[in-house]
Structures are given as C-alpha cells and as structure tokens.
Design a protein around this motif. Structure first.
Motif, mmCIF file in Angstrom:
data_model
loop_
_atom_site.group_PDB
_atom_site.id
_atom_site.type_symbol
_atom_site.label_atom_id
_atom_site.label_comp_id
_atom_site.label_asym_id
_atom_site.label_seq_id
_atom_site.Cartn_x
_atom_site.Cartn_y
_atom_site.Cartn_z
ATOM 1 N N MET A 1 -5.273 -1.885 3.302
ATOM 2 C CA MET A 1 -5.781 -0.552 2.969
ATOM 3 C C MET A 1 -5.888 0.331 4.210
ATOM 4 S SD MET A 1 -6.554 0.700 0.011
ATOM 5 C CE MET A 1 -7.922 1.796 0.347
ATOM 6 N N MET B 1 -1.917 -2.064 -4.728
ATOM 7 C CA MET B 1 -2.043 -0.727 -5.288
ATOM 8 C C MET B 1 -1.154 -0.584 -6.499
ATOM 9 S SD MET B 1 -2.357 1.739 -1.987
ATOM 10 C CE MET B 1 -3.095 3.017 -2.990
ATOM 11 N N SER C 1 -12.587 2.893 1.596
ATOM 12 C CA SER C 1 -12.016 1.867 2.462
ATOM 13 C C SER C 1 -12.959 1.349 3.533
ATOM 14 C CB SER C 1 -10.762 2.414 3.157
ATOM 15 O OG SER C 1 -11.092 3.508 3.980
ATOM 16 N N VAL D 1 -6.811 0.626 -6.516
ATOM 17 C CA VAL D 1 -6.585 -0.406 -5.523
ATOM 18 C C VAL D 1 -7.373 -1.632 -5.965
ATOM 19 C CG1 VAL D 1 -6.772 -1.019 -3.095
ATOM 20 C CG2 VAL D 1 -6.446 1.370 -3.757
ATOM 21 N N GLU E 1 -4.244 0.783 7.058
ATOM 22 C CA GLU E 1 -2.933 0.323 7.535
ATOM 23 C C GLU E 1 -2.742 0.407 9.044
ATOM 24 O OE1 GLU E 1 -3.348 4.225 7.079
ATOM 25 O OE2 GLU E 1 -3.203 3.014 5.259
ATOM 26 N N ASN F 1 0.861 -1.174 0.000
ATOM 27 C CA ASN F 1 0.000 0.000 0.000
ATOM 28 C C ASN F 1 0.904 1.233 0.000
ATOM 29 O OD1 ASN F 1 -1.051 2.301 1.716
ATOM 30 N ND2 ASN F 1 -2.939 1.124 1.585
#
Length: 371
Positions: free
Chosen positions: A214, A370, A259, A360, A216, A99
């Motif tokens: 995603m 990504m 997300s 993504v 994180e 990511n």
C-alpha cells in the motif's frame, strides 16, 4: 510534571534534525534535468494534475519527457494531461496482487526513455528551479541509489493543519530525524516522490518487487536498501510542494486512515516502539494537563511553550504551519489518536479500506490486494 519532561525529551531525541533539498542551484548541472523522465500515476486527478504539469512547463530547464499514466480515470484527467503536452498512456487492467499506483508507475517506467526516473504524485507541484534543486541533491549522492522526498505541505484551510503529527510520524519512520540518524541510512522513503537512475530501478526490480504494498515508495526504498543501494530521504522545502486533503476535515481523516496503520507494519520495530512511546507520552500529557494547570499553572505555561516552540521549529521545515496552529498541538494529538485507531481497526480487523474508489483487502500474512 514528569510527563512534560518525558514528552519533550522524546520529541528532541526523535526529531533532532529534518534534512531538506539543496537550496542553491548551478546552471552547469542543467544536463541532469534533461536526462529525467517524469512519471505521474493519475486516477481521477482533474483538480490537481494541471497545476503539476504547468509547474513542470514553467521550469527554466525542461526534462526529457513527462509521462502521465492514466489509471482508469473517469473524469477529465486524460484530456487535461494531453492539453498540457504530456505523453499519456493508459494503464492496462489491474492484475491480481498489484497495487494500482505501483502498476501505473511500472507501466510508465517501461515506456520511459530517460536515464533518471522521477515518480511524482499528481497533487504536487514544483517550485521555481525545483527540478534542478532536486537533481543537484541527487548529484550529491553521485547519482547513485535512491532519493525520496516529502513535498512541502502548503495549506490554505485550518483543517489541513491536522496533518501535522502524521507528517512527523512519516519522517520518524524513515530514521532520518533522530539523534543518531547521522550514524545510519534511512530505513524507508516517502510516497509522493521517488527518484533513481534506470540501472538502479532495474537492479532492484522496480515496482514489480513491491507490487502489492500500500505504501509503495516507502516499501520500494526499503527494498532498495536491502538490495544494497544507498537511500536518502529529505524534505522538499523550496523545491516541491503539495496540498493534501483540501475538501474538509473528513478528507483529512479518511486520507490518513487509509494507509497509516498499514505503513506502521513496515516500520522498523525499534523506530515503531520509540514513536509509539513518544505518542503515548503526548497522549498522557494531554490527559494530565488539567491537573497540572490547577496545581502548577506557571510551570505548565513554561513547559507548554517549550514543547510548542520546538514543534514549530520542526514543522516549519515540513509545511507552512503558523505558530498559532502549532500551539494547538493537544488538539492535533487527539485527532491523531482517533484517526490511527480507525486505521488500525480497518487494517487489522475489518481488513479492508478504500483508495481512489477501489477496495483494498488486507489478508493475514499476505500483501494487500486491490480490486
């Protein structure tokens, strides 16, 4: 009638408390701030990064260093950071499986020298003495484990208030707000702010351990907990603030869509079930409101004020929501439903979304990639 009782009961159960950053400060703890490396991942953030860097410069106790990781910006992000006196490094090309934000944080951590690593998004800023308040909150953990913070949401336009229910769901997903939260540790963290000591970061494997996630810092908090580290999650009221999605209602919709369903996949199944039941009760409440207004108008008003008042009691610890904006919660519920369905469609069927002009791609059984 019973829909209101169920909705209010679930709201009280899921959101009994919202912990916040320690509000008082002691100058004798200023040494903690001086040990901090602040790491800021930045990709095309010319509109926001200046405010963050200026707020750091205005702190009466300065951190050891401020590192801005320029993640392929095509605007003036790098120039602004350099002009504000930050250390700027350019992130190497994004490897497969990573990511972009995690990659930037990982490279920033490798270049840092501080004992404490403080990762913060560029759309945030510190309030007066905010850094010291945060460090003192971490000291209450004996400077062990992880501290993750949800910045206080300062809104300037009405459309920004449509983030209300998303913020509440974020807090619910961390397991720090429900009735029995004092019996358990947080199950996740917040994306905008993450603080830990260097030994903790190295023990858990840093951002490399969750390189494809995603959400994180939610994932990194979960991973740290699995590794045996303590985790705390709080609201950043009076310490660190943010402004999200100020460009318009479409910005709010797309920002949360990117997300939210993906983050739901990472939430503990029991919490996800309770949160889904809570949201279902709110949606049912809205659907049946016209009938109740017709049959029991006075009872409807009482229950509406009770639920709206409790919402206001909660969200004033999360953002500068007004009473009026909070009482519009039925509109917030409908907006939440539309946004979540859009996010769910992108995540589980189209299997792709966009973030910072990168696609993504979500593959079944694999981490997000990504490109």
């Amino acid at each position: 009638m019973y829909f209101w009782i169920v909705a209010l009961g679930l709201t009280i159960f899921l959101f009994t408390r919202i912990p916040t950053v320690k509000n008082s400060v002691h100058v004798r703890n200023s040494y903690l701030v001086k040990k901090c490396s602040i790491i800021i991942p930045a990709r095309n953030e010319e509109k926001t990064i200046g405010r963050l860097l200026s707020s750091i410069r205005m702190q009466f106790i300065q951190p050891l260093e401020v590192i801005v990781v320029n993640d392929g910006s095509t605007d003036q992000t790098k120039a602004i950071a350099l002009n504000e006196g930050a250390i700027v490094i350019d992130a190497p090309p994004l490897p497969n499986g990573w990511n972009g934000k995690s990659w930037a944080c990982w490279n920033g951590a490798k270049e840092s020298k501080g004992e404490f690593l403080l990762f913060v998004d560029s759309d945030t800023w510190f309030e007066q003495a905010g850094l010291l308040k945060i460090c003192e909150t971490y000291k209450m953990q004996q400077c062990q484990g992880v501290l993750t913070i949800h910045p206080f949401h300062k809104m300037e336009c009405f459309h920004e208030t449509f983030s209300m229910l998303f913020h509440l769901m974020e807090f619910a997903s961390t397991s720090i707000t429900h009735l029995f939260s004092w019996l358990c540790t947080p199950s996740g963290g917040f994306g905008q702010f993450f603080l830990c000591s260097r030994p903790v970061y190295e023990r858990v494997g840093g951002h490399e351990a969750i390189k494809g996630e995603m959400v994180e810092h939610f994932a990194l908090s979960q991973w740290a907990k699995k590794c045996g580290e303590s985790v705390e999650a709080v609201s950043g009221r009076n310490a660190i603030s943010m402004r999200m999605y100020g460009e318009g209602i479409g910005d709010v919709f797309n920002g949360w869509s990117k997300s939210f369903a993906s983050g739901a996949k990472s939430t503990h199944i029991l919490l996800l079930g309770l949160s889904s039941l809570w949201m279902a009760s709110l949606i049912t409440l809205v659907i049946h409101s016209p009938d109740m207004i017709w049959e029991y108008p006075y009872l409807f008003i009482i229950q509406y004020i009770l639920l709206g008042g409790y919402f206001y009691f909660l969200v004033r610890r999360i953002g500068n929501f007004s009473v009026f904006e909070t009482l519009l919660f039925p509109v917030h519920i409908l907006f939440f439903l539309a946004t979540f369905l859009h996010s769910f469609l992108n995540t589980f069927f189209r299997k792709r979304t966009t973030w910072k002009d990168r696609y993504v791609f979500i593959e079944k059984g694999k981490n997000e990639k990504m490109k």
